[in-house]
Motif scaffolding. Structure first.
Motif, mmCIF file in Angstrom:
data_model
loop_
_atom_site.group_PDB
_atom_site.id
_atom_site.type_symbol
_atom_site.label_atom_id
_atom_site.label_comp_id
_atom_site.label_asym_id
_atom_site.label_seq_id
_atom_site.Cartn_x
_atom_site.Cartn_y
_atom_site.Cartn_z
ATOM 1 N N UNK A 52 47.673 48.271 38.643
ATOM 2 C CA UNK A 52 46.220 48.147 38.765
ATOM 3 C C UNK A 52 45.687 47.095 37.807
ATOM 4 N N UNK A 53 46.232 47.051 36.587
ATOM 5 C CA UNK A 53 45.792 46.059 35.610
ATOM 6 C C UNK A 53 46.025 44.637 36.121
ATOM 7 N N UNK A 54 47.215 44.380 36.686
ATOM 8 C CA UNK A 54 47.518 43.046 37.197
ATOM 9 C C UNK A 54 46.714 42.716 38.448
ATOM 10 N N UNK A 55 46.425 43.734 39.250
ATOM 11 C CA UNK A 55 45.559 43.521 40.412
ATOM 12 C C UNK A 55 44.187 43.029 39.952
ATOM 13 N N UNK A 56 43.640 43.667 38.928
ATOM 14 C CA UNK A 56 42.322 43.283 38.402
ATOM 15 C C UNK A 56 42.360 41.860 37.851
ATOM 16 N N UNK A 57 43.437 41.520 37.127
ATOM 17 C CA UNK A 57 43.570 40.160 36.580
ATOM 18 C C UNK A 57 43.599 39.137 37.714
ATOM 19 N N UNK A 58 44.389 39.416 38.762
ATOM 20 C CA UNK A 58 44.481 38.502 39.903
ATOM 21 C C UNK A 58 43.134 38.359 40.603
ATOM 22 N N UNK A 59 42.405 39.466 40.747
ATOM 23 C CA UNK A 59 41.095 39.426 41.402
ATOM 24 C C UNK A 59 40.108 38.586 40.591
ATOM 25 N N UNK A 60 40.063 38.800 39.284
ATOM 26 C CA UNK A 60 39.106 38.080 38.433
ATOM 27 C C UNK A 60 39.400 36.582 38.425
ATOM 28 N N UNK A 61 40.661 36.212 38.167
ATOM 29 C CA UNK A 61 41.003 34.788 38.092
ATOM 30 C C UNK A 61 40.832 34.130 39.460
ATOM 31 N N UNK A 62 41.311 34.781 40.511
ATOM 32 C CA UNK A 62 41.183 34.219 41.853
ATOM 33 C C UNK A 62 39.739 33.986 42.247
ATOM 34 N N UNK A 63 38.878 34.946 41.935
ATOM 35 C CA UNK A 63 37.469 34.796 42.311
ATOM 36 C C UNK A 63 36.709 33.840 41.409
ATOM 37 N N UNK A 64 37.144 33.675 40.155
ATOM 38 C CA UNK A 64 36.557 32.637 39.305
ATOM 39 C C UNK A 64 36.841 31.253 39.881
ATOM 40 N N UNK A 65 38.071 31.042 40.363
ATOM 41 C CA UNK A 65 38.420 29.772 40.991
ATOM 42 C C UNK A 65 37.586 29.549 42.246
ATOM 43 N N UNK A 66 37.459 30.588 43.064
ATOM 44 C CA UNK A 66 36.657 30.476 44.281
ATOM 45 C C UNK A 66 35.192 30.193 43.959
ATOM 46 N N UNK A 67 34.681 30.838 42.914
ATOM 47 C CA UNK A 67 33.294 30.615 42.508
ATOM 48 C C UNK A 67 33.083 29.177 42.060
#
Length: 427
Positions: A52-67
């Motif tokens: 779950x921790x790595x899922x959250x990290x992937x979501x945050x970084x991925x969406x920062x790039x998309x933003x």
């Protein structure tokens, strides 16, 4: 350049000031585009191979790039008032823009078909005993028809649906998260026992893939914004909150039930009718935007009314979804994560750096036939994303395309200047 205006959508001319919409409305439409069931399935896929921790990290970084790159693209749309396919005429030339528009259009049809297929599969999984109406192919067909409806109406139809569906979708998804967490003994119970078969980098690529195309074609929505600031607000909320939330909801639901089969997990949580409502809202608000943007891209290629294009490509996409293209979902996301973002790198460099925010779309504007430097920079960005073994492939592609767009065009200008100087000397 003839004026083509269908249902107030300004297909080939800038959106005038009196047709611009308030920031909250642009935010609702952008969030509706981001809140897709494909994001929930991506979260479920991540949960099968990441903590779950790595899922959250992937979501945050991925969406920062998309933003970041979606926000820059959205700002261009808000400033110029034109759709992505029209912007491509400046960046890639008239014929070059047809290549880019075709890539956008085909990819968005792919997204439409993937989500139509998901719709049919999930309806069948949740209502298997109703009859032929809920069989996967038939449900894909009537689900696709619903999505075609609002895309046919145009931006107004997409906007009206988003204003109604987004609050409902968020509330129901929150209920699902609460039930999942409480049913698994709290957050601690969700964080343990997952095999680590997906790396954080691979997870980020999957997250970026959930909205790579949507971020690049953000001008299709943001051209109706009153200012670049309004577009940035919409993109930030849409990506960091809406898209991040929906991917997280899919991951938590899947982790809680111990299965990557999202419909089955939602049923196990007792989300019967609410789960169907989540599905309807998420699919409809994102997939009509996929079809809408695809129609704008095809309108740059074929001299047809956008509304007619919606019907043609919508039917094709629905058929593709019914025959099972959704089975290739994760691989499709990974491909998009490296193929599409470099286009944004080229366009951002061309608009902000090389042209100093001075694109013009007047009646007498003349576009070059093909800008080869831009096409080469894009291909180099794709190659970098595919073959570099370090970093994040999607980010690599954007940065490489951005850098080479600047280098190649400045070298070309120096060469032209040198040639002109030599001609003057010889005269």
């Amino acid at each position: 350049m003839g004026k083509v205006k269908v249902n107030g959508d300004f297909v080939s001319t800038p959106v005038p000031e009196n047709a611009r919409r308030p920031w909250w409305e642009i935010t609702f439409v952008t969030s509706g585009f981001c809140l897709a069931v494909s994001g929930m399935f991506a979260g479920a896929a991540l949960s099968t191979g990441m903590s779950l921790q790595n899922v959250i990290i992937a979501i945050v970084i991925g969406n920062l790039l998309l933003t970041l790159f979606g926000g820059l693209m959205g700002a261009i749309g808000a400033k110029t008032g034109v759709a992505t396919s029209m912007l491509a005429k400046h960046t890639f030339g008239r014929s070059g823009s047809i290549i880019i528009s075709l890539i956008f259009a085909v990819t968005l049809i792919g997204w439409f078909s993937v989500q139509a297929g998901f719709f049919g599969q999930t309806i069948h999984a949740m209502l298997p005993n109703i009859g032929v109406i809920t069989s996967a192919p038939v449900a894909s067909a009537w689900g696709g028809a619903l999505m075609i409806l609002t895309a046919f109406i145009g931006y107004k139809g997409v906007r009206m649906l988003s204003n109604i569906a987004i609050p409902l979708l968020i509330i129901l998804s929150l209920v699902g998260i609460v039930l999942a967490v409480s049913g698994s003994g709290g957050w601690g119970g969700l964080a343990s026992g997952v095999p680590q078969s997906i790396s954080i980098m691979e997870g980020i690529v999957i997250v970026v893939g959930t909205f790579a195309v949507g971020a690049v074609v953000q001008p299709d929505i943001s051209r109706f914004a009153k200012s670049p600031k309004d577009s940035w607000i919409a993109m930030t909320i849409g990506m960091l909150l809406a898209n991040g939330f929906i991917v997280f909801a899919g991951a938590v639901t899947s982790l809680a039930m111990g299965t990557g089969d999202l419909p089955a997990a939602m049923l196990q949580l007792g989300l019967g009718i609410p789960a169907i409502l989540i599905l309807l809202a998420a699919q409809w608000t994102s997939n009509d935007s996929n079809l809408y943007s695809s129609s704008l891209s095809f309108a740059n290629i074929f001299k047809m009314k956008r509304s007619n294009i919606v019907i043609i490509v919508g039917v094709i996409g629905t058929i593709m979804g019914a025959i099972g293209i959704a089975n290739y979902f994760v691989g499709f996301l990974s491909m998009l994560g490296v193929l599409i973002p470099p286009i944004a790198g080229v366009m951002i460099a061309d608009y902000f750096v090389l042209n100093k925010e001075k694109y013009k779309f007047e009646e007498n504007t003349v576009f070059k036939q093909v800008k080869w430097n831009s096409l080469i920079a894009w291909l180099l960005g794709v190659a970098g994303g595919l073959f570099l073994t370090w970093g994040i492939s999607s980010l690599n592609g954007i940065v490489i395309a951005f850098i080479f767009q600047i280098i190649l065009n400045r070298l070309a200008k120096k060469s032209e200047a040198s040639t002109e100087e030599n001609i003057k000397r010889s005269v």
